[in-house]
Design a protein around this motif. Structure first.
Motif, PDB file in Angstrom:
ATOM      1  N   VAL A 182     -17.554 -79.514 -18.272  1.00  0.00           N
ATOM      2  CA  VAL A 182     -17.738 -79.837 -16.882  1.00  0.00           C
ATOM      3  C   VAL A 182     -18.629 -80.885 -16.562  1.00  0.00           C
ATOM      4  N   SER A 183     -18.714 -81.210 -15.179  1.00  0.00           N
ATOM      5  CA  SER A 183     -19.871 -82.080 -15.083  1.00  0.00           C
ATOM      6  C   SER A 183     -20.975 -81.716 -14.059  1.00  0.00           C
ATOM      7  N   THR A 184     -20.845 -80.397 -13.647  1.00  0.00           N
ATOM      8  CA  THR A 184     -21.799 -79.707 -12.621  1.00  0.00           C
ATOM      9  C   THR A 184     -22.363 -78.285 -13.449  1.00  0.00           C
ATOM     10  N   TYR A 185     -23.552 -78.757 -13.941  1.00  0.00           N
ATOM     11  CA  TYR A 185     -24.363 -77.643 -14.760  1.00  0.00           C
ATOM     12  C   TYR A 185     -25.814 -77.787 -14.488  1.00  0.00           C
ATOM     13  N   GLY A 186     -26.332 -76.682 -14.926  1.00  0.00           N
ATOM     14  CA  GLY A 186     -27.875 -76.610 -15.044  1.00  0.00           C
ATOM     15  C   GLY A 186     -28.410 -76.978 -16.316  1.00  0.00           C
ATOM     16  N   THR A 187     -27.506 -76.713 -17.401  1.00  0.00           N
ATOM     17  CA  THR A 187     -28.163 -77.453 -18.741  1.00  0.00           C
ATOM     18  C   THR A 187     -26.723 -77.477 -19.486  1.00  0.00           C
ATOM     19  N   ARG A 188     -27.039 -78.131 -20.805  1.00  0.00           N
ATOM     20  CA  ARG A 188     -25.879 -78.127 -21.689  1.00  0.00           C
ATOM     21  C   ARG A 188     -26.452 -77.237 -22.923  1.00  0.00           C
ATOM     22  N   ASP A 189     -27.616 -76.656 -22.894  1.00  0.00           N
ATOM     23  CA  ASP A 189     -27.957 -75.889 -24.367  1.00  0.00           C
ATOM     24  C   ASP A 189     -27.358 -74.648 -24.150  1.00  0.00           C
ATOM     25  N   ALA A 219     -32.200 -73.227 -14.115  1.00  0.00           N
ATOM     26  CA  ALA A 219     -30.733 -73.647 -14.334  1.00  0.00           C
ATOM     27  C   ALA A 219     -30.061 -73.419 -13.126  1.00  0.00           C
ATOM     28  N   VAL A 220     -30.228 -72.129 -12.490  1.00  0.00           N
ATOM     29  CA  VAL A 220     -29.688 -71.778 -11.421  1.00  0.00           C
ATOM     30  C   VAL A 220     -30.125 -72.973 -10.113  1.00  0.00           C
ATOM     31  N   GLY A 221     -31.449 -73.306 -10.066  1.00  0.00           N
ATOM     32  CA  GLY A 221     -32.015 -74.095  -9.173  1.00  0.00           C
ATOM     33  C   GLY A 221     -31.284 -75.406  -9.229  1.00  0.00           C
ATOM     34  N   ALA A 222     -31.084 -75.991 -10.494  1.00  0.00           N
ATOM     35  CA  ALA A 222     -30.643 -77.516 -10.782  1.00  0.00           C
ATOM     36  C   ALA A 222     -29.255 -77.363 -10.327  1.00  0.00           C
ATOM     37  N   VAL A 223     -28.251 -76.477 -10.999  1.00  0.00           N
ATOM     38  CA  VAL A 223     -26.884 -76.524 -10.415  1.00  0.00           C
ATOM     39  C   VAL A 223     -26.926 -76.344  -9.183  1.00  0.00           C
ATOM     40  N   THR A 224     -27.568 -75.495  -8.421  1.00  0.00           N
ATOM     41  CA  THR A 224     -27.203 -75.451  -7.017  1.00  0.00           C
ATOM     42  C   THR A 224     -27.632 -76.707  -6.369  1.00  0.00           C
ATOM     43  N   ALA A 280     -19.047 -75.253 -11.398  1.00  0.00           N
ATOM     44  CA  ALA A 280     -20.320 -75.214 -11.323  1.00  0.00           C
ATOM     45  C   ALA A 280     -20.625 -74.099 -12.524  1.00  0.00           C
ATOM     46  N   VAL A 281     -21.480 -74.411 -13.334  1.00  0.00           N
ATOM     47  CA  VAL A 281     -21.898 -73.407 -14.454  1.00  0.00           C
ATOM     48  C   VAL A 281     -23.755 -73.608 -14.627  1.00  0.00           C
ATOM     49  N   LEU A 282     -24.089 -72.556 -15.187  1.00  0.00           N
ATOM     50  CA  LEU A 282     -25.598 -72.457 -15.668  1.00  0.00           C
ATOM     51  C   LEU A 282     -25.477 -73.325 -16.910  1.00  0.00           C
ATOM     52  N   ALA A 283     -24.887 -72.986 -17.806  1.00  0.00           N
ATOM     53  CA  ALA A 283     -24.834 -73.367 -19.141  1.00  0.00           C
ATOM     54  C   ALA A 283     -23.545 -74.057 -19.429  1.00  0.00           C
ATOM     55  N   ASP A 284     -23.554 -75.333 -19.964  1.00  0.00           N
ATOM     56  CA  ASP A 284     -22.160 -75.916 -20.375  1.00  0.00           C
ATOM     57  C   ASP A 284     -22.398 -76.592 -21.945  1.00  0.00           C
ATOM     58  N   PRO A 285     -22.366 -75.538 -22.750  1.00  0.00           N
ATOM     59  CA  PRO A 285     -22.731 -76.025 -24.218  1.00  0.00           C
ATOM     60  C   PRO A 285     -21.268 -76.624 -24.639  1.00  0.00           C
ATOM     61  N   GLY A 286     -20.277 -76.389 -24.181  1.00  0.00           N
ATOM     62  CA  GLY A 286     -18.983 -76.786 -24.672  1.00  0.00           C
ATOM     63  C   GLY A 286     -18.636 -78.271 -23.932  1.00  0.00           C
ATOM     64  N   GLY A 287     -19.602 -78.727 -23.226  1.00  0.00           N
ATOM     65  CA  GLY A 287     -19.297 -80.086 -22.693  1.00  0.00           C
ATOM     66  C   GLY A 287     -17.991 -80.083 -21.845  1.00  0.00           C
TER      67      GLY A 287
END
Length: 837
Positions: A652-659, A528-533, A643-650
């Motif tokens: 933001v648009s910059t995230y590593g995962t929404r889990d 997730a760190v890699g993806a969001v970065t 930018a966040v690692l996890a966006d379960p709340g939906g």
């Protein structure tokens, strides 16, 4: 200096009859042929560091010596008020070093690169050049407005027309009494000298000329036409390197750790205080370059880039010094830069340009039609250190046929060092010390604000990992019992940011849970760190400045910075700032950031989203700040996207995962966040010019796992690289618009459980954990079937006597609920009364 090799102008003299007349000119100049319809010949300086690689100490020493002569000419009073102006592109570094020689004076150079969002403060033309427009883009408009002497620096004083154009343009706006013209060589004919004398008398003003050597160029009749014919005849034999070089993957990026706030050069002005900071940082940067050189490299070229001449020159000197330490025969270091000037190359000892490489421009030039760039005499080196600014660190630089590719074909080893492009902020961004809601009239950084706090004095993170834009409240008693805080918060008697909860000290069982969770989740977090970065770098570029929301976002910001360094060799600036629900983001921290970085480059970082309250809080606060700074349209202002690692709340648009998965840094408080408390905002402690506050819990050093968390995740970077590439490809192809599904779920839960206040519903595993650690929870809702991600939640809930209710229609792994009608009575972890329904 004396010429021991053949004079590098003889080839042109033999064929065209061009001569140089003047003592010492043959030591300073060679000759070549231009690919230019206006002028046939090119005077090629041996000491400028542009076309001919030269010992950096020689280049710098010649320029500094000229500056010392100017200082003697001006005297103490004149030197104190002087400003130096250098000419793009060839004299940007020369002028800067002349300013060093004068000592304690500001420096500015003209530029041919327009900077978006920066209005020109003037300009002039250079008739004989292939690229004529010179822009003046000072960050401080008053820089050229003073009455003191103006020192104009060019590499060659040929006719004096450009100098007269410059003085006329500037004198019409801000007249002054004294101008000093500095050049390596003064090649004016008698008529040109008379023209300058008459020009100065007409102003009226005093105009002095200082040069290393003077003389004239002998040009036979018809030399322009014969020169063009000679160029055409030898064009086919021009030994240009055009074949694709070695694999670009072999090109090594060397992180410089350029000092924050120091401009890359004089495009927008370079002040004496900048020079002090740069001098202090140069030895370490030189050592990093030396460590990166391949074993056995005996001849090293530091290659600058067009107008970026001074920074590479000083880096070359620093590299030279680093290599000399403890070595009896250190490698030879030379310095030169790329250029826009098209010159014929002839592989002959009597010709100044023996070899050239040609490549496309890579800095998104705004001057259409001038897209080819060149580097000369770069063969014969064991390694080339290519120094560019971050604006020029584009895909075109790395593409087949680009500069790095061409260099790889000409030398065995290519290293890349990127200097961050300085983005002036000025009055548009910096907020006035006396008017927090309005733009300042002072275009320099606000001096009423403190500098960032850094470890080890504040936090257990190394100083380069993060700068805390916070006030140190470590010696202030701020902790209150949990039940007292909860009662005060819910009664409206106090804001949650006015005090701190007593730091939870984990039991051995809980510590073991943390370590197990970390080991199990490290690859997932790393991915997730890699993806969001990667998303941030792709969409915001290498100039991104990470701004983490203290404190939950700060470990994530450090991890993103480490990924950028690991994967791309980038050392992104990273700061931590405070944001408080209901109070907004720290406006003084924004002022500091705007004064030191382009606000458009700031990327706000957090760990995860819950219902999106902080996302909304940040957007509202930045809208207000941008509007107050004159950036209501959004262009050039702070971007509210998080930018966040996890966006379960939906949210933001910059995230590593929404889990909604466990991020172990949520399991603990300060002991996984550099031993820093959550932030504090309270009248009497935080003044109008203070940052929000926080404490450094030095006494908890024995329990600190901040480094363990970071190192464990970073150890998985290589293993997840392929997965990150897949995730980024997938994410970039998706519609990542916020859905705000989390907010809708929270509103439903609040109504269903009779809470009536969405702020008392804490969705997601991270928020639920924080409720159990810092607040007085009523109950926990857990997704039916949730596994090990919730082990620590179940343990904390059992320790605090909080029931866990499993439900089947939850969009999160779990949700923490705080009862809206708080009373004391229940038993907490330590056996004290904390809450009852």
């Amino acid at each position: 200096m004396s010429t021991t090799a053949p004079w590098t102008g003889q080839w042109v003299t033999d064929r065209l009859g061009v001569t140089l007349d003047g003592d010492g000119l043959a030591d300073l100049l060679g000759l070549a042929l231009r690919r230019n319809p206006k002028r046939a010949h090119l005077l090629v300086s041996q000491v400028l560091g542009k076309h001919v690689p030269q010992d950096p100490r020689t280049v710098y020493g010649c320029a500094v010596g000229l500056g010392e002569r100017v200082r003697d000419l001006l005297g103490e009073a004149g030197t104190r008020e002087a400003v130096v102006l250098g000419y793009a592109e060839t004299a940007t570094g020369l002028g800067h070093a002349v300013a060093d020689g004068i000592g304690g004076v500001p420096y500015l150079h003209s530029t041919r690169r327009a900077v978006p969002g920066v209005a020109a403060g003037g300009g002039f033309e250079e008739e004989h050049s292939h690229a004529t427009s010179h822009l003046l883009l000072p960050e401080r408009p008053a820089l050229l407005a003073g009455p003191g002497p103006l020192v104009l620096v060019d590499d060659e004083f040929s006719t004096g027309r450009t100098i007269r154009n410059t003085i006329a343009a500037l004198h019409a706006v801000h007249p002054r009494d004294h101008y000093v013209v500095v050049a390596l060589t003064d090649m004016r004919a008698a008529a040109d000298r008379e023209a300058l004398t008459a020009f100065a008398a007409a102003l009226p003003a005093r105009v002095d000329v200082v040069a290393l050597a003077a003389g004239t160029v002998g040009l036979p009749d018809g030399v322009l036409g014969r020169g063009q014919a000679l160029v055409a005849a030898h064009a086919a034999d021009d030994p240009a390197t055009t074949a694709t070089g070695g694999p670009l993957a072999d090109i090594r990026r060397v992180p410089l750790e350029w000092p924050a706030g120091v401009p890359d050069g004089g495009r927008h002005g370079f002040l004496p205080e900048h020079r002090t900071l740069l001098e202090a940082a140069l030895p370490a940067m030189g050592a990093r370059l030396a460590d990166a050189l391949p074993p056995g490299a005996e001849r090293v070229l530091v290659l600058g880039n067009e107008e970026l001449m001074y920074a590479p020159l000083r880096l070359a000197q620093a590299l030279q010094s680093a290599l000399e330490e403890g070595r009896r025969t250190p490698p030879a270091v030379r310095y030169s830069t790329t250029t826009r000037s098209p010159v014929l190359a002839v592989d002959d000892p009597g010709y100044a340009i023996r070899h050239r490489i040609a490549f496309p421009a890579h800095d998104d030039p705004t001057d259409a039609g001038s897209t080819d760039r060149y580097a000369y005499n770069v063969r014969g080196f064991d390694a080339v250190v290519c120094v560019v600014d971050s604006t020029g660190d584009t895909p075109a630089l790395h593409a087949p046929g680009g500069l790095l590719d061409r260099l790889a074909a000409a030398t065995d080893s290519v290293l890349l060092a990127v200097v961050p492009s300085y983005r002036p902020n000025g009055a548009r961004h910096a907020m006035s010390p006396t008017s927090p809601s309005g733009p300042t009239t002072e275009p320099h950084p606000p001096h009423d604000l403190a500098e960032p706090l850094r470890g080890p004095e504040f936090s257990s993170y190394p100083p380069e990992e993060v700068g805390w834009l916070l006030k140190d409240l470590s010696d202030v008693e701020l902790e209150a019992p949990t039940e007292e805080r909860e009662e005060a918060i819910q009664s409206g008697g106090a804001h949650y940011a006015e005090s701190l909860p007593v730091e939870y000290q984990p039991t051995p069982q809980y510590q073991e849970l943390f370590r197990s969770a970390l080991d199990a989740s490290a690859p997932r977090i790393a991915r997730a760190v890699g993806a969001v970065t990667e998303l941030v770098l792709a969409e915001r570029g290498p100039d991104a400045v990470l701004v983490s929301l203290a404190r939950a976002g700060t470990p994530v910001g450090v991890l993103m910075r480490r990924w950028a360094q690991h994967a791309h060799g980038l050392r992104l600036p990273h700061y931590a700032v405070s944001i408080v629900r209901g109070r907004g983001i720290d406006a003084n921290a924004l002022r500091w950031l705007a004064a030191h970085h382009d606000p458009a480059n700031a990327v706000f970082v957090d760990g995860w989203t819950g219902k999106g309250a902080i996302t909304r809080e940040l957007a509202a606060a930045l809208d207000e700040f941008n509007a107050a700074a004159g950036l209501a349209s959004g262009a050039g202002g702070f971007d509210p996207e998080i930018a966040v690692l996890a966006d379960p709340g939906g949210c933001v648009s910059t995230y590593g995962t929404r889990d909604d998965f466990l991020i172990p840094s949520a399991c603990l408080n300060s002991t996984v966040s550099g031993l820093i408390s959550r932030t504090v905002l309270r009248d009497g402690l935080i003044g109008p010019h203070d940052f929000h506050g926080a404490k450094f819990y030095r006494d908890l050093a024995g329990s600190d796992v901040s480094g363990l968390f970071l190192d464990t995740v970073c150890a998985a970077f290589d293993a997840v690289a392929d997965g990150v590439a897949e995730d980024v490809k997938s994410l970039r192809s998706q519609d990542r618009s916020p859905t705000w599904a989390g907010w809708a779920a929270v509103e439903r839960i609040s109504q269903e459980y009779g809470i009536g206040d969405v702020n008392l519903v804490k969705p997601g595993v991270g928020e639920t954990t924080r409720v159990l650690l810092r607040r007085v929870p009523w109950k926990i809702l857990a997704q039916r079937g949730a596994g090990a991600d919730l082990d620590h939640v179940r343990l904390l809930a059992a320790q605090r006597g909080v029931p866990v209710e499993e439900v089947g229609d939850l969009p999160y792994s779990c949700v923490g609920l705080i009862h809206p009608h708080f009373t004391r009575g229940a038993t907490g972890v330590d056996g004290k009364a904390v809450a009852a329904k």
